[in-house]
Design a protein around this motif. Structure first.
Motif, mmCIF file in Angstrom:
data_model
loop_
_atom_site.group_PDB
_atom_site.id
_atom_site.type_symbol
_atom_site.label_atom_id
_atom_site.label_comp_id
_atom_site.label_asym_id
_atom_site.label_seq_id
_atom_site.Cartn_x
_atom_site.Cartn_y
_atom_site.Cartn_z
ATOM 1 N N GLU A 15 8.158 7.558 2.551
ATOM 2 C CA GLU A 15 7.641 8.705 1.795
ATOM 3 C C GLU A 15 6.181 8.992 2.143
ATOM 4 O O GLU A 15 5.775 10.152 2.210
ATOM 5 N N ILE A 16 5.400 7.951 2.367
ATOM 6 C CA ILE A 16 4.001 8.144 2.769
ATOM 7 C C ILE A 16 3.952 8.843 4.124
ATOM 8 O O ILE A 16 3.185 9.795 4.323
ATOM 9 N N ALA B 121 0.088 -0.327 0.399
ATOM 10 C CA ALA B 121 -1.373 -0.227 0.547
ATOM 11 C C ALA B 121 -1.780 -0.177 2.016
ATOM 12 O O ALA B 121 -2.667 0.595 2.399
ATOM 13 N N VAL B 122 -1.126 -0.973 2.849
ATOM 14 C CA VAL B 122 -1.460 -1.016 4.273
ATOM 15 C C VAL B 122 -1.037 0.279 4.965
ATOM 16 O O VAL B 122 -1.790 0.840 5.769
ATOM 17 N N VAL B 123 0.141 0.772 4.651
ATOM 18 C CA VAL B 123 0.606 2.027 5.254
ATOM 19 C C VAL B 123 -0.301 3.180 4.831
ATOM 20 O O VAL B 123 -0.675 4.022 5.655
ATOM 21 N N LYS B 124 -0.700 3.207 3.556
ATOM 22 C CA LYS B 124 -1.651 4.235 3.099
ATOM 23 C C LYS B 124 -2.957 4.126 3.873
ATOM 24 O O LYS B 124 -3.526 5.138 4.291
ATOM 25 N N ARG B 125 -3.433 2.922 4.041
ATOM 26 C CA ARG B 125 -4.693 2.697 4.777
ATOM 27 C C ARG B 125 -4.584 3.239 6.202
ATOM 28 O O ARG B 125 -5.490 3.893 6.700
ATOM 29 N N PHE B 126 -3.470 2.944 6.857
ATOM 30 C CA PHE B 126 -3.263 3.428 8.219
ATOM 31 C C PHE B 126 -3.334 4.953 8.268
ATOM 32 O O PHE B 126 -4.042 5.530 9.089
ATOM 33 N N ALA C 68 -0.026 -6.658 -5.897
ATOM 34 C CA ALA C 68 0.699 -7.621 -6.729
ATOM 35 C C ALA C 68 1.979 -8.157 -6.097
ATOM 36 O O ALA C 68 2.533 -9.139 -6.574
ATOM 37 N N SER C 69 2.457 -7.522 -5.022
ATOM 38 C CA SER C 69 3.687 -7.975 -4.369
ATOM 39 C C SER C 69 3.631 -7.591 -2.899
ATOM 40 O O SER C 69 2.783 -6.789 -2.487
ATOM 41 N N LYS C 70 4.565 -8.143 -2.132
ATOM 42 C CA LYS C 70 4.625 -7.779 -0.714
ATOM 43 C C LYS C 70 4.894 -6.288 -0.563
ATOM 44 O O LYS C 70 4.286 -5.620 0.278
ATOM 45 N N GLU C 71 5.786 -5.755 -1.375
ATOM 46 C CA GLU C 71 6.111 -4.328 -1.291
ATOM 47 C C GLU C 71 4.884 -3.468 -1.550
ATOM 48 O O GLU C 71 4.629 -2.494 -0.836
ATOM 49 N N LEU D 261 -9.460 -6.989 5.512
ATOM 50 C CA LEU D 261 -8.097 -7.533 5.466
ATOM 51 C C LEU D 261 -7.054 -6.431 5.624
ATOM 52 O O LEU D 261 -6.071 -6.598 6.358
ATOM 53 N N LEU D 262 -7.273 -5.311 4.950
ATOM 54 C CA LEU D 262 -6.335 -4.198 5.101
ATOM 55 C C LEU D 262 -6.291 -3.723 6.551
ATOM 56 O O LEU D 262 -5.220 -3.454 7.095
ATOM 57 N N ASP D 263 -7.453 -3.637 7.189
ATOM 58 C CA ASP D 263 -7.490 -3.220 8.593
ATOM 59 C C ASP D 263 -6.791 -4.229 9.498
ATOM 60 O O ASP D 263 -6.091 -3.850 10.446
ATOM 61 N N GLU D 264 -6.964 -5.510 9.217
ATOM 62 C CA GLU D 264 -6.269 -6.538 9.992
ATOM 63 C C GLU D 264 -4.755 -6.427 9.791
ATOM 64 O O GLU D 264 -3.972 -6.562 10.738
ATOM 65 N N LEU D 265 -4.351 -6.162 8.556
ATOM 66 C CA LEU D 265 -2.926 -5.996 8.274
ATOM 67 C C LEU D 265 -2.371 -4.750 8.958
ATOM 68 O O LEU D 265 -1.241 -4.773 9.461
ATOM 69 N N VAL D 266 -3.162 -3.686 9.004
ATOM 70 C CA VAL D 266 -2.729 -2.489 9.731
ATOM 71 C C VAL D 266 -2.418 -2.859 11.176
ATOM 72 O O VAL D 266 -1.365 -2.503 11.716
#
Length: 197
Positions: free
Chosen positions: A120-121, A63-68, A55-58, A18-23
């Protein structure tokens, strides 16, 4: 493996998928305008599944940006480790940065710039990349595969250009997107490090 361990492994794998799909979605379209409901529909999952990621969209965006950037860093380091010559390693490093940024749309970069935690990431990753280039230059000087230069100065110069790329200044003044700017930076740095005949 017990059934509980199997379920835990499946859950972890599904979360990573899911994280990869969101990326992929965020890189293509940005993230600011999406709601969790829209993302759940796009990914064909429940909203509660997304809440299982964050826990939230933010927090999900973070999490997705970190994953990327984690995936990009792994790819960059793998490519930079292959060549023996330090100039080739620096080229591989910067060109792989460009390659990893290539799928990112202007909408993604605009949203990244507008959302402080994601910005910041990106900034931390940019600083780490500049420090890594400085390290590679220093190793090359020591090994004699690049001409004697002041590695810290090269690192500062690279960090300045990377920061300008990150802030959108390079795009604004040259029209180059981030990936193209990193390709130009790679060419400039490696040409400057070539031994003088």
């Amino acid at each position: 493996m017990t059934s509980l361990e199997n379920r835990s492994t499946r859950t972890r794998v599904r979360r990573e998928e899911l994280l990869d799909e969101l990326v992929a979605v965020f890189l293509a379209e940005g993230f600011a305008t999406f709601t969790l409901d829209e993302l759940a529909r796009r990914l064909r999952c429940s909203k509660s599944t997304l809440y299982g990621l964050a826990a939230s969209k933010e927090q999900l965006v973070v999490a997705v940006v970190k994953r990327f950037f984690q995936r990009a860093t792994t790819a960059v380091e793998q490519q930079a480790a292959a060549p023996d010559d330090h100039r080739e390693r620096i080229t591989a490093y910067l060109l792989t940065v460009a390659e990893q940024l290539q799928p990112a749309s202007p909408a993604f970069f605009a949203d990244l710039a507008a959302f402080a935690p994601a910005r910041e990431i990106y900034q931390r990753n940019t600083s780490s990349a500049a420090a890594r280039v400085q390290q590679l230059v220093g190793e090359g000087v020591t090994a004699g595969t690049v001409r004697p230069v002041h590695a810290s100065f090269v690192g500062v110069a690279v960090a300045s250009v990377m920061s300008a790329i990150h802030r959108g200044e390079v795009t604004a003044t040259t029209g180059l997107d981030d990936a193209a700017a990193y390709r130009e930076l790679a060419d400039l740095v490696v040409t400057g490090l070539a031994p003088r005949c």
